[in-house]
Design an enzyme around this catalytic site. Structure first.
Site, PDB file in Angstrom:
ATOM      1  N   TYR A  33      -1.801   9.559  -1.493  1.00 37.42           N
ATOM      2  CA  TYR A  33      -2.830   9.391  -2.521  1.00 37.42           C
ATOM      3  C   TYR A  33      -3.782  10.578  -2.477  1.00 37.42           C
ATOM      4  CZ  TYR A  33      -1.679   4.426  -3.198  1.00 37.42           C
ATOM      5  OH  TYR A  33      -1.055   3.239  -3.493  1.00 37.42           O
ATOM      6  N   TYR A  86       4.758   4.646   1.778  1.00 37.39           N
ATOM      7  CA  TYR A  86       3.888   5.344   2.739  1.00 37.39           C
ATOM      8  C   TYR A  86       3.534   4.445   3.908  1.00 37.39           C
ATOM      9  CZ  TYR A  86       0.171   2.931   0.111  1.00 37.39           C
ATOM     10  OH  TYR A  86      -0.605   1.987  -0.517  1.00 37.39           O
ATOM     11  N   ARG A 135       4.419   0.600   3.372  1.00 39.53           N
ATOM     12  CA  ARG A 135       4.327  -0.097   2.083  1.00 39.53           C
ATOM     13  C   ARG A 135       5.514   0.280   1.207  1.00 39.53           C
ATOM     14  NH1 ARG A 135       0.588  -2.127  -0.736  1.00 39.53           N
ATOM     15  NH2 ARG A 135       2.285  -3.551  -1.054  1.00 39.53           N
ATOM     16  N   HIS A 146       4.944   1.488  -4.882  1.00 33.60           N
ATOM     17  CA  HIS A 146       4.314   0.611  -5.871  1.00 33.60           C
ATOM     18  C   HIS A 146       3.333   1.379  -6.726  1.00 33.60           C
ATOM     19  CE1 HIS A 146       1.632   0.625  -2.364  1.00 33.60           C
ATOM     20  NE2 HIS A 146       0.653   0.530  -3.242  1.00 33.60           N
ATOM     21  N   HIS A 166      -0.338   0.490  -8.657  1.00 32.76           N
ATOM     22  CA  HIS A 166      -1.408  -0.486  -8.856  1.00 32.76           C
ATOM     23  C   HIS A 166      -1.705  -0.620 -10.347  1.00 32.76           C
ATOM     24  CE1 HIS A 166      -2.713  -0.658  -4.574  1.00 32.76           C
ATOM     25  NE2 HIS A 166      -2.241   0.573  -4.547  1.00 32.76           N
TER      26      HIS A 166
END
Lengths: 269, 180
Positions: free
Chosen positions: A136, A175, A185, A188, A190
């Site tokens: 991110y 990640y 995780r 995905h 959000h």
């Protein structure tokens, strides 16, 4: 609060570090929670708020019963957004930074419906995600994967008159995180969604089909009903793919029921 | 009936995506009131990674249905968003909502946070309003829970209410018929 030693924005404390906690332990806890009685939920098919395998939930779920309320006043009307609020270019996450981001270019499209199957028209959809490497832009993301200078991972759009939304983006990478040792995780995106009532507000995550991390992830598994979990997974749809350009995924979203009467609905249409 | 999409946590990485300039300023700071409070977890520690959204009527009791919340243009939209800061505080610059159809005036509130697997709904009632005594939700609660939903007015006219996700002082969180 081990993050305090890292410098920078220490107050953005990351998940607690639990390097000694094995996946086997978390997986056993997930299985036990699924076999156990219920859990604290806002909606019957929603995630259990008291899902201990997700360690960050331990001090952040309500232990007292939720109260049933009849919506009134401001609860009956969601905010609305217009062309003034959202630039159509914000729906393309591959053109925001001046150059082409790295990774697998994809289209994610679908419809936003209310609990009665009616399209949610002209409403805001917000997304955020990691880049193709699983990183991110966020300053608290310490994962040592490369930042992509051409990818911010943030998008917005308004649904059309049939409730359709569409984003062009890059397939995010999985990640690691610090819930337990070797925790990852599943990839995905959000999603943040509004309906026509304030009570229909929803934030959730969309996943990609066939991810091998599904069974291991305490956030995804906080939804105990397998059919409900499936509804968070997009489907690959070849008709959405574009020749020599990108791969298409479809994901439809169904919000809770609206409390408006049909007459009110007509008035606001 | 289509099957409903479950929620998931907002996670730790929303700060670069959801907040935006003017998100908490329903009116220009200094022109209205300040609504504020601290979000706490079950250990009594502030929650520095929560996100609070409010929806409200204007001072005359009209709930606006007008665009302009993301790019504020001087029009009161009745909706705002605020990420909590390092000490868990949220604040909004807004107006005190008026009574809608004679009901007790309140801010409708949604709470998101890392560690919170689904969003929570609550209300923040305006204090000292005569309609508080007729409110159905408040009437269904004991005195302690009632007090946990009603803001405190400061000397400067500000409204303050802390939100407790868990613990003896836990806030009253709501579900609605449409959630069943």
């Amino acid at each position: 609060m081990a993050d305090a030693a890292r410098g920078g924005d220490d107050w953005l404390v990351n998940e607690p570090v639990a390097p000694e906690l094995a996946q086997e332990q978390i997986s056993a806890e997930i299985a036990a929670a699924h076999a156990g009685p219920g859990g604290v939920r806002v909606e019957p098919s929603g995630p259990a708020l008291d899902f201990a395998p997700y360690r960050s939930s331990l001090l952040r779920f309500p232990t007292k019963d939720l109260r049933q309320a009849d919506p009134e006043g401001a609860e009956l009307l969601a905010p609305v957004f217009g062309e003034h609020d959202v630039d159509p270019l914000e729906a393309d996450l591959t053109i925001q930074a001046g150059g082409e981001p790295l990774g697998e270019r994809i289209l994610v499209a679908g419809r936003v419906l209310d609990g009665d199957g009616r399209p949610v028209r002209d409403q805001l959809v917000e997304i955020w995600q990691a880049n193709a490497s699983g990183r991110y832009i966020h300053q608290r993301d310490q994962h040592p994967a490369p930042i992509d200078p051409n990818f911010t991972g943030v998008g917005r759009c308004l649904t059309d008159a049939d409730g359709n939304y569409s984003f062009t983006t890059i397939k995010p990478g999985p990640y690691p995180w610090r819930n337990h040792r070797n925790a990852w995780r599943p990839a995905h995106i959000h999603f943040s969604l509004f309906g026509t009532d304030f009570t229909q507000r929803l934030v959730t995550q969309m996943y990609f089909p066939g991810d091998p991390l599904f069974g291991l992830d305490p956030i995804f598994q906080s939804i105990s009903d397998p059919a409900a979990r499936e509804r968070l997974i997009a489907t690959y749809e070849h008709d959405l793919s574009q020749h020599e350009w990108l791969l298409g995924y479809r994901w439809d979203i169904v919000l809770t029921g609206s409390h408006a009467t049909p007459l009110e609905d007509e008035d606001h249409a | 009936m289509p099957e409903r999409t479950p929620g998931q946590t907002v996670g730790p990485f929303f700060h670069y995506a959801l907040p935006y300039d003017g998100d908490r300023e329903l009116v220009a700071p200094g022109t209205g009131i300040r609504l504020h409070g601290i979000v706490y977890d079950g250990a009594g520690s502030p929650v520095p990674d929560a996100l609070i959204e409010i929806r409200q009527a204007d001072a005359a009791g009209v709930v606006p249905v007008v665009p302009g919340s993301l790019v504020r243009n001087g029009v009161f939209t009745g909706w705002g968003r605020c990420a909590t800061d390092r000490v868990g505080e949220y604040w909004f610059s807004t107006v005190e909502p008026g009574a809608v159809d004679g009901g007790a005036p309140f801010f409708a509130v949604t709470v998101f946070a890392r560690g919170l697997l689904d969003r929570l709904f609550t209300r923040i009632y305006v204090p000292d309003h005569p309609a508080l005594t007729n409110d159905r939700l408040l009437a269904s609660l004991d005195a302690d829970d009632r007090a946990r939903l009603i803001a405190t007015r400061g000397a400067d006219g500000s409204l303050q209410l802390d939100l407790h996700l868990q613990g003896d002082n836990q806030s009253v969180f709501l579900t609605y018929p449409g959630h069943k």
